[in-house]
Design a protein around this motif. Structure first.
Motif, short mmCIF file in Angstrom:
data_model
loop_
_atom_site.label_atom_id
_atom_site.label_comp_id
_atom_site.label_asym_id
_atom_site.label_seq_id
_atom_site.Cartn_x
_atom_site.Cartn_y
_atom_site.Cartn_z
N THR A 205 0.83 -1.21 0.00
CA THR A 205 0.00 0.00 0.00
C THR A 205 0.87 1.25 0.00
O THR A 205 0.65 2.18 -0.79
N GLY A 206 1.86 1.30 0.88
CA GLY A 206 2.74 2.46 0.94
C GLY A 206 3.52 2.68 -0.33
O GLY A 206 3.63 3.81 -0.83
N ALA A 207 4.06 1.58 -0.91
CA ALA A 207 4.82 1.71 -2.16
C ALA A 207 3.93 2.23 -3.29
O ALA A 207 4.34 3.11 -4.05
N GLY A 208 2.73 1.69 -3.38
CA GLY A 208 1.82 2.13 -4.44
C GLY A 208 1.49 3.61 -4.33
O GLY A 208 1.54 4.35 -5.33
N LEU A 209 1.20 4.08 -3.13
CA LEU A 209 0.80 5.47 -2.96
C LEU A 209 1.93 6.44 -3.24
O LEU A 209 1.70 7.57 -3.68
N PHE A 210 3.19 6.02 -3.04
CA PHE A 210 4.31 6.92 -3.30
C PHE A 210 4.65 7.03 -4.79
O PHE A 210 5.52 7.82 -5.15
N TYR A 211 3.98 6.24 -5.64
CA TYR A 211 4.16 6.44 -7.08
C TYR A 211 3.32 7.62 -7.59
O TYR A 211 3.64 8.20 -8.64
N LEU A 212 2.28 7.99 -6.86
CA LEU A 212 1.44 9.10 -7.31
C LEU A 212 2.19 10.43 -7.34
O LEU A 212 2.13 11.14 -8.35
N PRO A 213 2.89 10.83 -6.27
CA PRO A 213 3.64 12.10 -6.36
C PRO A 213 4.76 12.05 -7.41
O PRO A 213 5.15 13.10 -7.93
N GLN A 214 5.27 10.86 -7.73
CA GLN A 214 6.24 10.78 -8.82
C GLN A 214 5.57 11.12 -10.15
O GLN A 214 6.14 11.82 -10.99
N ALA A 215 4.37 10.59 -10.35
CA ALA A 215 3.64 10.85 -11.60
C ALA A 215 3.29 12.32 -11.75
O ALA A 215 3.23 12.85 -12.87
N LEU A 216 3.07 13.01 -10.62
CA LEU A 216 2.64 14.41 -10.65
C LEU A 216 3.77 15.39 -10.39
O LEU A 216 3.55 16.60 -10.30
#
Length: 397
Positions: A285-296
């Protein structure tokens, strides 16, 4: 083995931060073609390794895991030195494929550790192996980027990688001890050789281990789907600036390893205490959510900070998953089973860069980063539905 793991991960990752730039140097200049070639070349090694790893894993149960570690370090040294001599992308592709054919380091190393460590400490021990690997991963891209920038040559880093692999061979040969007794009691192996299909059938009764194949595949697919094209994305975030690009790209890769180094021993120990399923859920869960700020990410510094956050969680996934597999597998089968789980991991390493490179070329890197977030969350759901801890399985029998 922790030292050997660190050296080998340094060797594996020292070229990762500039592979796309090396491909440009070999004659590919259009950016969408660089994305595609990056994906194809990064995928070649794990594709062939996925086919070879179960064979080497099964062989390690008969000849010993140390022998497999030695064999793989020699192969990596040879083929990385030759990769530094490549004159075009086709030669580089062929050498990466040959390197995959002689793979098996990770499976042999994990099997070796898992057979000498008490069952209740597997998560903690594999967490330290992961930490040692992360030290190498932390230093590898940074050392590779600094060397490439300082000498003005990407080829020199391949030769350095080969030297590290030779060092790992010497350390293993001299310092790693293994009191190996093959199943059946006689050296040379008491078991008949199994084909790849036969090996899958041999672990058919280990239902929970089979469930972990998909967990490991999706985890590695998610990690690798954007890895080859991240240097291109970082160049975009730096507005096309090329000064010290190799160093900055290496730093962005290394901060993930630094966070992984901090978190892995803690998460590995907690998996032994809290349960593997719970720790896998938290980490995915934590790893997945930290990809969002990378995308943005609007700039390179937000991207680097997000990569650090990612490392705090992603480092706990593989040691926890491997510890769970070890707890569910009889010791005499662990070389074979870890060969098969390595095959699942290699398949993720193959499919991830290939489809990620194609997806990034077609949709853009930001969309692929968002898709990676979704994959991690779907993997977490699969774990919640299908994975059980060994203690709960024993209680139900």
């Amino acid at each position: 083995m922790s030292l050997v793991q660190g050296i080998m991960m340094l060797a594996f990752t020292s070229t990762s931060s500039f592979m796309a730039f090396y491909i440009e140097q070999l004659g590919v200049h259009e950016m969408h073609k660089v994305d595609i070639w990056s994906g194809v070349i990064q995928s070649a090694t794990p594709l062939v390794a996925a086919l070879a790893s179960p064979i080497w894993g099964s062989l390690s149960d008969r000849t010993g895991r140390k022998m497999m570690v030695l064999r793989s370090t020699v192969a990596i040294a040879i083929f990385n030195a030759l990769a530094g001599l490549s004159q075009n992308t086709w030669q580089l592709l062929g050498l990466r494929a040959l390197q995959g054919a002689f793979s098996g380091f990770s499976a042999a190393a994990i099997a070796l550790v898992s057979t000498v460590i008490p069952e209740e400490k597997l998560g903690f021990s594999l967490g330290w192996i992961q930490s040692a690997g992360m030290v190498g991963s932390l230093l590898g891209p940074l050392v590779g980027g600094l060397l490439a920038d300082s000498v003005g040559s990407y080829r020199a880093v391949f030769y350095l990688t080969s030297t590290f692999a030779i060092l790992a061979f010497v350390v293993t040969l001299i310092f790693v001890k293994e009191d190996f007794q093959p199943a059946g009691g006689n050296k040379g192996g008491g078991k008949r050789k199994l084909s790849l299909v036969g090996q899958f059938r041999a672990v058919k009764e280990l239902k929970s281990v089979q469930t972990m194949f998909l967990v490991l595949f999706i985890t590695q697919f998610s990690v690798m789907s954007v890895q080859p094209v991240l240097p291109v994305f970082m160049k975009e975030l730096m507005n096309g600036t090329t000064g010290l690009l190799g160093t900055i790209a290496g730093f962005a890769f290394s901060v993930t390893g630094l966070a992984d180094l901090i978190a892995s021993p803690f998460l590995g120990k907690r998996s032994d205490q809290l349960g593997y399923r719970r720790v896998l859920t938290i980490c995915m869960t934590g790893a997945g959510l930290f990809y969002l700020p990378q995308a943005l990410a609007p700039n390179i510094w937000v991207f680097v900070a997000s990569r650090f956050g990612l490392g705090l969680f992603v480092g706990g996934i593989l040691p926890t998953a491997n510890a769970l597999v070890g707890r569910l597998t009889p010791k005499h089968q662990r070389g074979q089973v870890f060969g098969l789980t390595s095959s699942a991991t290699f398949l993720g390493s193959f499919a991830g860069p290939l489809l990620g490179g194609l997806g990034s070329a077609a949709l853009g890197i930001r969309w692929m980063l968002g898709f990676t977030c979704l994959l991690y969350l779907l993997n977490m759901v699969w774990v919640r539905l299908k994975v059980k801890d060994p203690e709960s399985m024993e209680a139900s029998t």
